[in-house]
Design an enzyme around this catalytic site. Structure first.
Site, mmCIF file in Angstrom:
data_model
loop_
_atom_site.group_PDB
_atom_site.id
_atom_site.type_symbol
_atom_site.label_atom_id
_atom_site.label_comp_id
_atom_site.label_asym_id
_atom_site.label_seq_id
_atom_site.Cartn_x
_atom_site.Cartn_y
_atom_site.Cartn_z
ATOM 1 N N SER A 189 0.870 -1.177 0.000
ATOM 2 C CA SER A 189 0.000 0.000 0.000
ATOM 3 C C SER A 189 0.907 1.226 0.000
ATOM 4 O O SER A 189 2.123 1.112 0.130
ATOM 5 C CB SER A 189 -0.858 0.000 1.256
ATOM 6 O OG SER A 189 -0.013 0.192 2.376
ATOM 7 N N LYS A 190 0.291 2.368 -0.114
ATOM 8 C CA LYS A 190 1.072 3.601 -0.144
ATOM 9 C C LYS A 190 1.907 3.714 1.144
ATOM 10 O O LYS A 190 3.065 4.094 1.111
ATOM 11 C CB LYS A 190 0.121 4.798 -0.275
ATOM 12 C CG LYS A 190 0.829 6.016 -0.772
ATOM 13 C CD LYS A 190 -0.087 6.977 -1.477
ATOM 14 C CE LYS A 190 0.624 8.267 -1.815
ATOM 15 N NZ LYS A 190 1.845 8.180 -2.550
ATOM 16 N N ARG A 191 1.297 3.314 2.241
ATOM 17 C CA ARG A 191 1.988 3.411 3.533
ATOM 18 C C ARG A 191 3.208 2.488 3.608
ATOM 19 O O ARG A 191 4.214 2.811 4.215
ATOM 20 C CB ARG A 191 0.983 3.051 4.643
ATOM 21 C CG ARG A 191 1.466 3.267 6.045
ATOM 22 C CD ARG A 191 0.388 2.861 7.039
ATOM 23 N NE ARG A 191 -0.077 1.491 6.837
ATOM 24 C CZ ARG A 191 0.557 0.407 7.248
ATOM 25 N NH1 ARG A 191 1.686 0.526 7.911
ATOM 26 N NH2 ARG A 191 0.071 -0.804 7.023
ATOM 27 N N THR A 192 3.125 1.307 2.962
ATOM 28 C CA THR A 192 4.232 0.354 3.076
ATOM 29 C C THR A 192 5.200 0.396 1.895
ATOM 30 O O THR A 192 6.002 -0.498 1.718
ATOM 31 C CB THR A 192 3.698 -1.084 3.265
ATOM 32 O OG1 THR A 192 2.731 -1.356 2.239
ATOM 33 C CG2 THR A 192 3.069 -1.282 4.614
ATOM 34 N N GLY A 193 5.120 1.438 1.091
ATOM 35 C CA GLY A 193 6.161 1.609 0.064
ATOM 36 C C GLY A 193 5.686 1.624 -1.373
ATOM 37 O O GLY A 193 6.499 1.729 -2.289
#
Ligand code: GLU
Length: 485
Positions: free
Chosen positions: A258-262
């Site tokens: 996801s955007k949060r995890t890269g």
């Protein structure tokens, strides 16, 4: 001859997953003297994002990856197409796809379909309610050639669908082994839309053939479209390319990225201060590691060692700490001049200044990314106020710190300017003095280091002396002695 292609739709930025596919394509082609093509799949006009192609080409350039065929960004910023099978923009090849769709209709392997969007919606809803696979119910397959022609003449819009034969379709995925689809699960998919534009299935299959692509590498989300490509190849009488579906990238939480995890655009990674060498090493070994006891690989080594059969079919986890670690490795490999060049855009201080260059060089072992440098070199540019107590080593006192600083001040005042030329010379001179005078390392070097850096934690006093130079070093030691009064 190995020929691979990256076939992006210009609908946004280049994400890390696409970048990995591009690298695998590039490694595979380059290792055998083959070619890597870039083909722009821009037939879905509604999804086009202005500037996406330029962006894509800029990213390729920044990473140092040059396609052998397709659009290439030149030094002057213009885009030229290179290669012999172009144009490499699908929007410029519409006649080719129309021709191929027509050929299949003539052979009775594809058929026109006049169903309206509303009818198809209702059909899907009914199938979903009955828990059936949603696929075209072949209403228009029963139309005769004359009926279809009459409706077309009457101005009714139609699409072209392939007539999926009965049976099953098997292919050997170069990463996953044999995969079989029951054709009853495969939709009579549209290959030509009513506006005359092809769908992905037709355009990609035709282009892969006409561009002599030997290996189609793409994300695993495309597996389900492969039987359609294979059926199309069979209908045209073509030999299908080798397919390899690259596994998903997962976040550190082992979930889909996801955007949060890269899952960010490659540009973001650059903006965060990662070097291209680190990005290539990191992304090029996601789900593929040529050796169990080695992590650092140059692009040349990856090209040489790349092996499709060794790509892991399980999802690859994006470990950002590993990327930081790799970035530190590549930062350490840069010369003082290279570092100053790479720091452009990340450091607000004057990068032509020798003090700034030396500060970067010393601090590179203590940062992870280029974006950390501004903060890391600040203490060299200006001494920040500090509390006198931090100058005192463990059980010593202010008088002891002051006395030791005084002796080092005398040494450095009289020392030959050349000694400030290297960290090693400074270290040797000071350590030799400490031994000769029977002083203690801790009582001497701790206050010296704090006096020079103004900080409890910093690089070694020898490194800080080298960065600051004689004049500024003496000034800071004098200041510390005054602070201790
Ligand atoms: N245009 C597709 C995409 O955007 C290409 C898929 C493929 O490589 O076949 O990813």
């Amino acid at each position: 001859m190995v020929r691979t292609r990256l076939a992006p739709s210009p609908t946004g930025k280049v994400h890390i997953g696409n970048f990995r596919t591009a690298l695998f394509d590039y490694f595979l082609a380059r290792q055998s003297g083959g070619q890597f093509l870039l083909r722009i799949e821009d037939t879905d006009q509604e999804r086009l994002v202005p500037g996406a192609i330029e962006y894509l080409l800029r990213m390729f350039k920044a990473l140092g990856i040059t396609p052998d065929e397709g659009p290439v960004l030149q030094e002057d910023g213009t885009i030229t197409e290179v290669g012999s099978c172009g144009p490499y923009y699908q929007s410029a090849r519409l006649d080719i796809y129309k021709q191929h769709a027509k050929e299949l209709v003539e052979k009775g392997l594809a058929y026109p379909c006049f169903c309206t969007v509303e009818r198809l919606d209702e059909m899907r809803k009914a199938q979903t309610a009955l828990k059936q696979t949603t696929k075209y119910d072949r209403k228009c397959l029963s139309l005769t050639k004359t009926e279809a022609e009459e409706r077309m003449m009457g101005g009714e819009g139609c699409v072209i669908r392939i007539k999926v034969p009965e049976g099953s379709t098997t292919f050997c995925d170069a990463i996953r082994g044999d995969i079989t689809f029951d054709n009853s699960e495969v939709d009579d998919c549209i290959i030509l839309k009513s506006d005359g534009f092809p769908t992905y299935y037709l355009a990609a299959t035709v282009d892969d053939q006409l561009m002599s692509i030997s290996h189609v590498l793409r994300g695993e989300e495309w597996i389900s479209s492969t039987p359609k490509s294979l059926l199309l190849c069979k209908m045209f009488g073509w030999k299908a390319p080798i397919f390899a579906h690259v596994p998903l990238l997962l976040g550190s939480d082992k979930k889909k990225l996801s955007k949060r995890t890269g899952d960010t655009a490659v540009e973001e990674y650059f903006n965060h201060g990662y070097l291209k060498e680190a990005l290539i090493n990191f992304v090029g070994t996601l789900g593929f590691n040529p050796s169990a006891d080695q992590e650092i690989f140059t692009i040349e080594e990856l090209i040489e060692k790349f092996d499709l059969s060794k790509v892991n079919s399980a999802g690859a986890i994006l470990n950002m700490e590993k990327l930081d670690w790799m970035n530190r490795h590549y930062l350490m490999a840069l010369s003082i001049e290279q570092l100053a060049e790479r720091a452009q855009g990340f450091v607000s201080a004057d990068l032509t200044n020798i003090l700034v260059q030396r500060a970067l060089f010393v601090e590179r072992s203590r940062v992870s990314r280029l974006t950390d440098f501004d903060v890391a070199i600040a203490p060299y540019l200006a001494l920040l106020p500090y509390d006198a107590s931090i100058l005192v080593w463990k059980k010593a006192d202010a008088a002891d710190a002051s006395a030791h600083l005084q002796r080092i001040l005398t040494l450095l005042t009289d020392i030959d300017e050349n000694i400030f030329g290297t960290v090693d010379l400074l270290e040797a001179a000071i350590k030799e003095y400490i031994t000769r005078e029977g002083m203690q390392n801790g009582n001497t070097l701790w206050p010296l280091r704090v006096a020079l850096s103004g900080q409890e934690k910093s690089a070694t006093p020898f490194e800080v002396l080298w960065v600051l130079g004689k004049e500024e070093s003496l000034r800071r030691i004098e200041h510390a002695i005054a602070v201790l009064q």
